[in-house]
Design a protein around this motif. Structure first.
Motif, PDB file in Angstrom:
ATOM      1  N   GLY A  18      -4.497 -17.779   7.700  1.00 30.78           N
ATOM      2  CA  GLY A  18      -4.805 -19.178   7.979  1.00 30.78           C
ATOM      3  C   GLY A  18      -6.302 -19.346   8.202  1.00 30.78           C
ATOM      4  O   GLY A  18      -6.980 -18.408   8.631  1.00 30.78           O
ATOM      5  N   LEU A  20     -10.269 -19.480   8.010  1.00 27.62           N
ATOM      6  CA  LEU A  20     -11.175 -18.428   7.521  1.00 27.62           C
ATOM      7  C   LEU A  20     -11.618 -18.602   6.062  1.00 27.62           C
ATOM      8  O   LEU A  20     -11.870 -17.616   5.360  1.00 27.62           O
ATOM      9  CB  LEU A  20     -10.520 -17.038   7.701  1.00 27.62           C
ATOM     10  N   GLY A  59      -8.711  -9.846  17.477  1.00 26.04           N
ATOM     11  CA  GLY A  59      -7.510 -10.622  17.141  1.00 26.04           C
ATOM     12  C   GLY A  59      -7.752 -11.842  16.275  1.00 26.04           C
ATOM     13  O   GLY A  59      -6.892 -12.705  16.157  1.00 26.04           O
ATOM     14  N   CYS A  60      -8.933 -11.933  15.632  1.00 26.31           N
ATOM     15  CA  CYS A  60      -9.241 -13.144  14.858  1.00 26.31           C
ATOM     16  C   CYS A  60      -9.100 -12.946  13.354  1.00 26.31           C
ATOM     17  O   CYS A  60      -9.534 -13.782  12.570  1.00 26.31           O
ATOM     18  CB  CYS A  60     -10.630 -13.652  15.218  1.00 26.31           C
ATOM     19  N   GLY A  61      -8.505 -11.826  12.941  1.00 29.22           N
ATOM     20  CA  GLY A  61      -8.151 -11.681  11.537  1.00 29.22           C
ATOM     21  C   GLY A  61      -9.031 -10.762  10.705  1.00 29.22           C
ATOM     22  O   GLY A  61      -8.939 -10.782   9.479  1.00 29.22           O
ATOM     23  N   LYS A  62      -9.858  -9.941  11.347  1.00 28.52           N
ATOM     24  CA  LYS A  62     -10.754  -9.089  10.571  1.00 28.52           C
ATOM     25  C   LYS A  62      -9.971  -8.099   9.699  1.00 28.52           C
ATOM     26  O   LYS A  62     -10.250  -7.955   8.508  1.00 28.52           O
ATOM     27  CB  LYS A  62     -11.708  -8.321  11.508  1.00 28.52           C
ATOM     28  N   THR A  63      -8.977  -7.452  10.309  1.00 34.90           N
ATOM     29  CA  THR A  63      -8.182  -6.478   9.545  1.00 34.90           C
ATOM     30  C   THR A  63      -7.378  -7.192   8.459  1.00 34.90           C
ATOM     31  O   THR A  63      -7.283  -6.732   7.318  1.00 34.90           O
ATOM     32  CB  THR A  63      -7.234  -5.715  10.492  1.00 34.90           C
ATOM     33  N   LEU A  64      -6.836  -8.345   8.854  1.00 35.43           N
ATOM     34  CA  LEU A  64      -6.031  -9.140   7.924  1.00 35.43           C
ATOM     35  C   LEU A  64      -6.833  -9.534   6.674  1.00 35.43           C
ATOM     36  O   LEU A  64      -6.374  -9.354   5.539  1.00 35.43           O
ATOM     37  CB  LEU A  64      -5.554 -10.379   8.674  1.00 35.43           C
ATOM     38  N   ALA A 226      -4.271 -13.755  16.828  1.00 32.27           N
ATOM     39  CA  ALA A 226      -3.279 -12.843  17.411  1.00 32.27           C
ATOM     40  C   ALA A 226      -2.540 -13.523  18.572  1.00 32.27           C
ATOM     41  O   ALA A 226      -1.332 -13.344  18.735  1.00 32.27           O
ATOM     42  CB  ALA A 226      -3.967 -11.568  17.887  1.00 32.27           C
TER      43      ALA A 226
HETATM   44  P1  ATP Z   1      -9.281  -6.348  16.329  1.00 35.95           P
HETATM   45  O1  ATP Z   1     -10.731  -6.608  16.523  1.00 35.95           O
HETATM   46  O2  ATP Z   1      -8.497  -6.320  17.626  1.00 35.95           O
HETATM   47  O3  ATP Z   1      -8.947  -5.210  15.392  1.00 35.95           O
HETATM   48  P2  ATP Z   1      -8.827  -8.248  14.209  1.00 35.95           P
HETATM   49  O4  ATP Z   1      -9.884  -9.283  14.194  1.00 35.95           O
HETATM   50  O5  ATP Z   1      -8.892  -7.139  13.210  1.00 35.95           O
HETATM   51  O6  ATP Z   1      -8.680  -7.680  15.663  1.00 35.95           O
HETATM   52  P3  ATP Z   1      -6.255  -8.703  13.123  1.00 35.95           P
HETATM   53  O7  ATP Z   1      -5.720  -7.347  13.444  1.00 35.95           O
HETATM   54  O8  ATP Z   1      -6.611  -8.988  11.723  1.00 35.95           O
HETATM   55  O9  ATP Z   1      -7.469  -9.014  14.062  1.00 35.95           O
HETATM   56  O10 ATP Z   1      -5.241  -9.835  13.611  1.00 35.95           O
HETATM   57  C1  ATP Z   1      -4.170  -9.525  14.458  1.00 35.95           C
HETATM   58  C2  ATP Z   1      -2.960 -10.343  14.075  1.00 35.95           C
HETATM   59  O11 ATP Z   1      -3.166 -11.710  14.442  1.00 35.95           O
HETATM   60  C3  ATP Z   1      -2.687 -10.381  12.592  1.00 35.95           C
HETATM   61  O12 ATP Z   1      -1.882  -9.306  12.186  1.00 35.95           O
HETATM   62  C4  ATP Z   1      -2.009 -11.727  12.406  1.00 35.95           C
HETATM   63  O13 ATP Z   1      -0.650 -11.630  12.776  1.00 35.95           O
HETATM   64  C5  ATP Z   1      -2.676 -12.591  13.453  1.00 35.95           C
HETATM   65  N1  ATP Z   1      -3.808 -13.354  12.909  1.00 35.95           N
HETATM   66  C6  ATP Z   1      -5.106 -13.267  13.291  1.00 35.95           C
HETATM   67  N2  ATP Z   1      -5.866 -14.135  12.613  1.00 35.95           N
HETATM   68  C7  ATP Z   1      -5.049 -14.776  11.755  1.00 35.95           C
HETATM   69  C8  ATP Z   1      -5.251 -15.784  10.766  1.00 35.95           C
HETATM   70  N3  ATP Z   1      -6.442 -16.321  10.524  1.00 35.95           N
HETATM   71  N4  ATP Z   1      -4.164 -16.218  10.064  1.00 35.95           N
HETATM   72  C9  ATP Z   1      -2.938 -15.700  10.294  1.00 35.95           C
HETATM   73  N5  ATP Z   1      -2.689 -14.747  11.212  1.00 35.95           N
HETATM   74  C10 ATP Z   1      -3.729 -14.284  11.942  1.00 35.95           C
END
Ligand code: ATP
Length: 271
Positions: A18, A20, A59-64, A226
């Motif tokens: 979502g 981004l 938790g803001c979607g970097k891995t995603l 997240a």
């Molecule tokens: P970290 O720094 O803790 O590794 P991150 O930024 O890599 O966090 P993610 O692991 O990508 O965060 O996100 C965690 C989960 O939150 C995802 O698996 C998803 O379920 C949800 N999420 C985060 N951002 C989004 C988004 N923009 N759209 C949909 N789901 C999201």
């Protein structure tokens, strides 16, 4: 898929992400475009694979997004956890870095994803450990490997890019920095809808209509993606519990379920 070190093309696609949009555009320019249209980028002198740092709160979607990029470009994806790599025996970390790039070379195009890059490459001066210094040096050597690096794209994540060794951030290394911020109110609506649609393919219009007021609720202020995922789990569990107890007949997530979730969920990022 998070299993360490596996070389696979991730199944995550942009329908699962979502908001981004700007982040996606930037990643298109530095990674997806060059993989999908190499001649075009070469003709603009942009042939060298970029290294990208995705930074911002957890938790803001970097891995995603990194996985969605690999999926869109049909590139292999190797996930490396920074702290785990560093915690290997003396000398093992550097060998692990060399082996990772070796593995990437054998399955190009490939995205090497270093989670928690800041822990892996602490500034060499000052307090950092010997092991840290050697890992930085091993990484710099690989990043500078001019010919050998074609088709290998490095994405690192960080909550604190100021903690990353400055040498890593020079042009040709990890020079593209993309900020992945907490979502705005409108973006929360988009993210909650995305999460819900993906998990409830048969969602009714009534269920979908409930999501906007939930995401705009002041109690969601500063929620990460997240956190919104966690909010959905609480609401769905509440719905199931009430349905199992016979407190409601509809198999849906209703206002009462969301209210329960909102009342019991707190933001995870404090600023
Ligand atoms: P970290 O720094 O803790 O590794 P991150 O930024 O890599 O966090 P993610 O692991 O990508 O965060 O996100 C965690 C989960 O939150 C995802 O698996 C998803 O379920 C949800 N999420 C985060 N951002 C989004 C988004 N923009 N759209 C949909 N789901 C999201």
């Amino acid at each position: 898929l998070r299993k360490e070190g596996f070389t696979v093309i991730p199944s995550v696609n942009w329908d699962q992400v979502g908001a981004l949009n700007k982040v996606r555009e930037q990643l298109h320019m530095s990674i997806i475009g060059p993989i999908k249209s190499p001649e075009l980028y070469e003709s603009w002198g942009l042939s060298r694979p970029a290294g990208v740092i995705l930074w911002g709160p957890p938790g803001c979607g970097k891995t995603l997004v990194a996985q969605a990029v690999a999926n869109e470009a049909q590139a292999s994806f190797i996930l490396i956890n920074g702290p785990e790599l560093l915690n290997k025996y003396v000398g093992e970390s550097e060998r692990a870095v060399r082996e990772l790039f070796q593995r990437a070379r054998s399955s190009t195009p490939c995205i090497l994803f270093f989670d928690e890059m800041d822990s892996l490459v602490p500034r060499r001066e000052g307090t950092s450990s010997d092991a840290g210094v050697r890992v930085v040096n091993a990484l710099l050597t690989e990043l500078d490997g001019v010919q050998d690096r074609s088709g290998i794209y490095v994405i690192g994540t960080s909550n604190r890019p100021d903690m990353i060794d400055a040498a890593m951030l020079r042009p040709g290394r990890l020079s593209v920095r993309i900020f992945v911020d907490l979502p705005t109110e409108d973006e929360r609506v988009d993210i909650l809808r995305t999460i819900f649609r993906n998990l409830h393919p048969g969602a009714t219009d009534a269920e979908l209509a409930r999501l906007e007021p939930v995401a705009r609720d002041p109690r969601c202020h500063d929620f990460s993606g997240a956190d919104l995922g966690g909010l959905h789990i609480k609401a769905a569990e509440c719905g199931l519990r009430r349905w199992l107890k016979g407190e409601k007949t509809a198999r849906d997530v209703d206002d009462e379920d969301w209210e329960h979730a909102l009342a019991t969920t707190a933001k995870s990022v404090t600023n």
